[in-house]
Design a protein around this motif. Structure first.
Motif, PDB file in Angstrom:
ATOM      1  N   LYS A 122     139.681 -11.119 127.480  1.00 32.57           N
ATOM      2  CA  LYS A 122     138.503 -10.876 126.442  1.00 32.57           C
ATOM      3  C   LYS A 122     137.066 -10.571 127.412  1.00 32.57           C
ATOM      4  O   LYS A 122     137.180 -11.373 128.624  1.00 32.57           O
ATOM      5  CB  LYS A 122     138.347 -12.217 125.626  1.00 32.57           C
ATOM      6  CG  LYS A 122     137.109 -12.013 124.606  1.00 32.57           C
ATOM      7  CD  LYS A 122     137.113 -13.305 123.747  1.00 32.57           C
ATOM      8  CE  LYS A 122     135.935 -13.274 123.128  1.00 32.57           C
ATOM      9  NZ  LYS A 122     135.743 -14.456 122.174  1.00 32.57           N
ATOM     10  N   TYR A 131     138.115  -7.738 122.771  1.00 37.56           N
ATOM     11  CA  TYR A 131     139.250  -8.418 122.856  1.00 37.56           C
ATOM     12  C   TYR A 131     140.377  -7.202 123.504  1.00 37.56           C
ATOM     13  O   TYR A 131     140.675  -6.451 122.917  1.00 37.56           O
ATOM     14  CB  TYR A 131     139.967  -8.860 121.418  1.00 37.56           C
ATOM     15  CG  TYR A 131     138.764  -9.678 120.982  1.00 37.56           C
ATOM     16  CD1 TYR A 131     139.062 -11.193 121.189  1.00 37.56           C
ATOM     17  CD2 TYR A 131     137.680  -9.621 120.305  1.00 37.56           C
ATOM     18  CE1 TYR A 131     138.152 -12.434 120.893  1.00 37.56           C
ATOM     19  CE2 TYR A 131     136.720 -10.601 119.882  1.00 37.56           C
ATOM     20  CZ  TYR A 131     137.159 -11.813 119.983  1.00 37.56           C
ATOM     21  OH  TYR A 131     136.209 -12.756 119.592  1.00 37.56           O
ATOM     22  N   GLU A 133     143.484  -7.903 123.931  1.00 35.90           N
ATOM     23  CA  GLU A 133     144.925  -7.784 123.476  1.00 35.90           C
ATOM     24  C   GLU A 133     145.059  -7.042 122.415  1.00 35.90           C
ATOM     25  O   GLU A 133     146.487  -6.846 121.978  1.00 35.90           O
ATOM     26  CB  GLU A 133     145.128  -9.515 122.973  1.00 35.90           C
ATOM     27  CG  GLU A 133     145.070 -10.386 124.295  1.00 35.90           C
ATOM     28  CD  GLU A 133     146.056 -10.289 125.335  1.00 35.90           C
ATOM     29  OE1 GLU A 133     147.296 -10.595 125.050  1.00 35.90           O
ATOM     30  OE2 GLU A 133     145.742  -9.382 126.392  1.00 35.90           O
ATOM     31  N   GLY A 134     144.045  -6.784 121.624  1.00 39.13           N
ATOM     32  CA  GLY A 134     144.253  -6.101 120.152  1.00 39.13           C
ATOM     33  C   GLY A 134     144.263  -4.673 120.475  1.00 39.13           C
ATOM     34  O   GLY A 134     144.043  -3.955 121.734  1.00 39.13           O
ATOM     35  N   ILE A 135     144.604  -3.699 119.290  1.00 38.51           N
ATOM     36  CA  ILE A 135     144.953  -2.337 119.601  1.00 38.51           C
ATOM     37  C   ILE A 135     143.617  -1.672 119.955  1.00 38.51           C
ATOM     38  O   ILE A 135     143.767  -0.757 121.048  1.00 38.51           O
ATOM     39  CB  ILE A 135     145.433  -1.657 118.574  1.00 38.51           C
ATOM     40  CG1 ILE A 135     145.849  -0.414 118.676  1.00 38.51           C
ATOM     41  CG2 ILE A 135     144.800  -1.751 117.397  1.00 38.51           C
ATOM     42  CD1 ILE A 135     147.227  -0.003 119.340  1.00 38.51           C
ATOM     43  N   SER A 136     142.425  -1.964 119.489  1.00 42.16           N
ATOM     44  CA  SER A 136     141.314  -1.193 120.055  1.00 42.16           C
ATOM     45  C   SER A 136     140.941  -1.725 121.381  1.00 42.16           C
ATOM     46  O   SER A 136     140.586  -0.800 122.265  1.00 42.16           O
ATOM     47  CB  SER A 136     140.199  -1.747 119.003  1.00 42.16           C
ATOM     48  OG  SER A 136     139.946  -3.248 119.034  1.00 42.16           O
ATOM     49  N   GLY A 137     141.177  -2.858 121.992  1.00 40.37           N
ATOM     50  CA  GLY A 137     140.731  -3.101 123.168  1.00 40.37           C
ATOM     51  C   GLY A 137     141.790  -2.665 124.079  1.00 40.37           C
ATOM     52  O   GLY A 137     141.536  -2.186 125.171  1.00 40.37           O
ATOM     53  N   ARG A 138     143.048  -2.556 123.618  1.00 31.70           N
ATOM     54  CA  ARG A 138     144.143  -1.685 124.668  1.00 31.70           C
ATOM     55  C   ARG A 138     143.713  -0.242 124.875  1.00 31.70           C
ATOM     56  O   ARG A 138     143.774   0.376 125.752  1.00 31.70           O
ATOM     57  CB  ARG A 138     145.479  -1.876 124.057  1.00 31.70           C
ATOM     58  CG  ARG A 138     145.869  -3.161 123.781  1.00 31.70           C
ATOM     59  CD  ARG A 138     146.444  -4.092 125.255  1.00 31.70           C
ATOM     60  NE  ARG A 138     147.516  -3.465 126.265  1.00 31.70           N
ATOM     61  CZ  ARG A 138     147.583  -3.595 127.376  1.00 31.70           C
ATOM     62  NH1 ARG A 138     146.575  -4.782 127.871  1.00 31.70           N
ATOM     63  NH2 ARG A 138     148.376  -2.997 128.065  1.00 31.70           N
TER      64      ARG A 138
END
Length: 176
Positions: A122, A131, A133-138
């Protein structure tokens, strides 16, 4: 008097080095116990993704499970560095990890898995949390990885830093 001042300065520097080493060990121990730790960032090597005074949260990770593009924190000469993982190199019986600051043109020297403290999950900026870990962060992390792969990414980032300095006035840190 000069000798005394030099001795005092040497002791202060030694005390800072000992304190930094102790803090590094405390943070490493917290990660080993499965805790999430928060660090403040210093520097512009990961600009524009990370800048000075951002907060990053990291967790302990298995180096074998790291992916290209992950932002990792590793030990280097008693300091903690947060850079993007660019690739792994098989060397004898172990893997070496090649990292890079997003703002740099060149890769860092390969590091061993022993130097890796954790993976950033994060990022907290002034008005935004990302974040990873989430799809948007990835997806954001993948885009930054692809940009960082470009040979000109370091030049582009330095240009952006210069442009940013023209428009952004330093704010009073004491204001909090």
């Amino acid at each position: 008097a000069g000798t005394c001042a030099g001795a005092i300065k040497k002791n202060i520097n030694m005390d800072e080095a000992v304190l930094n080493s102790l803090m590094l060990e405390v943070k490493k121990e917290a990660l080993e116990k499965g805790r999430v730790i928060t660090l403040s960032t210093v520097g512009m090597s990961m600009f524009p993704f990370l800048t000075t005074n951002n907060k990053i949260e990291l967790i302990k990770c298995d180096p074998a499970r790291l992916k290209n593009g992950d932002i990792i924190v590793y030990k280097n000469n008693g300091k903690m560095i947060a850079h993007r993982l660019m690739r792994r190199i098989k060397a004898k019986d172990e893997y070496l990890f090649v990292t890079k600051g997003d703002a740099f043109c060149s890769y860092d020297r390969p590091i061993s898995s022993d130097a890796i403290m954790g993976r950033v999950i994060k990022i907290k900026k002034r008005y935004l949390s990302i974040y990873l870990e989430g799809i948007s962060g990835r997806v954001i992390n993948l885009i930054m990885f692809l940009i960082s792969l470009s040979k000109t990414s370091g030049l582009a980032a330095r240009g952006l830093i210069k442009i940013k300095r023209l428009f952004v006035k330093p704010h009073n840190i004491a204001r909090g």
